[in-house]
Design a protein around this motif. Structure first.
Motif, PDB file in Angstrom:
ATOM      1  N   LEU A 192      -4.754 -13.475   6.099  1.00 17.32           N
ATOM      2  CA  LEU A 192      -4.838 -12.151   5.492  1.00 17.32           C
ATOM      3  C   LEU A 192      -3.720 -11.312   6.085  1.00 17.32           C
ATOM      4  CD1 LEU A 192      -8.693 -11.638   5.870  1.00 17.32           C
ATOM      5  CD2 LEU A 192      -7.490 -12.349   3.805  1.00 17.32           C
ATOM      6  N   VAL A 193      -2.859 -10.755   5.237  1.00 15.95           N
ATOM      7  CA  VAL A 193      -1.715  -9.983   5.709  1.00 15.95           C
ATOM      8  C   VAL A 193      -1.715  -8.629   5.026  1.00 15.95           C
ATOM      9  CG1 VAL A 193       0.775  -9.886   5.949  1.00 15.95           C
ATOM     10  CG2 VAL A 193      -0.400 -12.100   6.092  1.00 15.95           C
ATOM     11  N   GLU A 194      -1.940  -7.571   5.821  1.00 16.27           N
ATOM     12  CA  GLU A 194      -1.960  -6.206   5.281  1.00 16.27           C
ATOM     13  C   GLU A 194      -0.546  -5.624   5.233  1.00 16.27           C
ATOM     14  OE1 GLU A 194      -5.733  -6.341   8.013  1.00 16.27           O
ATOM     15  OE2 GLU A 194      -3.650  -7.016   8.109  1.00 16.27           O
ATOM     16  N   SER A 195      -0.358  -4.698   4.303  1.00 16.95           N
ATOM     17  CA  SER A 195       0.886  -3.944   4.198  1.00 16.95           C
ATOM     18  C   SER A 195       0.576  -2.600   3.552  1.00 16.95           C
ATOM     19  CB  SER A 195       1.923  -4.712   3.383  1.00 16.95           C
ATOM     20  OG  SER A 195       1.451  -4.937   2.067  1.00 16.95           O
ATOM     21  N   GLY A 196       1.550  -1.704   3.613  1.00 13.43           N
ATOM     22  CA  GLY A 196       1.417  -0.427   2.919  1.00 13.43           C
ATOM     23  C   GLY A 196       1.032   0.740   3.785  1.00 13.43           C
ATOM     24  N   GLY A 197       0.797   0.518   5.062  1.00 13.52           N
ATOM     25  CA  GLY A 197       0.486   1.627   5.943  1.00 13.52           C
ATOM     26  C   GLY A 197       1.711   2.473   6.217  1.00 13.52           C
ATOM     27  N   GLY A 198       1.503   3.532   6.979  1.00  8.54           N
ATOM     28  CA  GLY A 198       2.612   4.407   7.321  1.00  8.54           C
ATOM     29  C   GLY A 198       2.134   5.834   7.472  1.00  8.54           C
TER      30      GLY A 198
END
Length: 121
Positions: free
Chosen positions: A3-9
């Motif tokens: 599971l690989v999260e992205s889109g934070g910031g």
């Protein structure tokens, strides 16, 4: 399972961010998935959960009406659309796979590495 999260910031108060969780190694449509968050000094909490395809979703009261969990089975990706962001949404966000098709039974058995969301002006 991966599971690989992205889109934070960094997000502005009142603004929007969309998190994504790319899943692999299992039949994505057959399992419940969820988003959790952990703020500094606090315990990890469930934000939203979604049963396998065709099932229902659940939200913690603090995000109801602002966040939406969804999945794209063609892309094996889980999303969390976050609108009307508040400073108290600041946390590390994790996606999780459950060991059941339904969010109300079973529990998370795999976790992503997390993505930082900071809401500040």
């Amino acid at each position: 399972v991966q599971l690989v999260e992205s889109g934070g910031g960094l997000g502005q108060p009142g603004g929007s961010l969309r998190l994504a969780c790319a899943a692999s190694g299992f039949t994505f449509s057959s399992y419940a998935m969820s988003w959790h968050r952990q703020a500094p000094g606090k315990e990890r909490e469930l934000v939203a959960a979604m049963s396998g395809v065709g099932g229902s979703a659940k939200y913690v009261d603090s995000v109801k009406g602002r966040f939406t969990i969804s999945r794209d089975t063609a892309k094996n990706t889980l999303y969390l659309q976050m609108n009307s962001l508040k400073p108290e949404d600041t946390a590390v966000y994790y996606c999780a796979k459950h060991n059941s098709r339904w969010w109300y039974s079973g529990q998370p058995d795999y976790w992503g590495q997390g993505t930082q969301v900071t809401v500040s002006s």
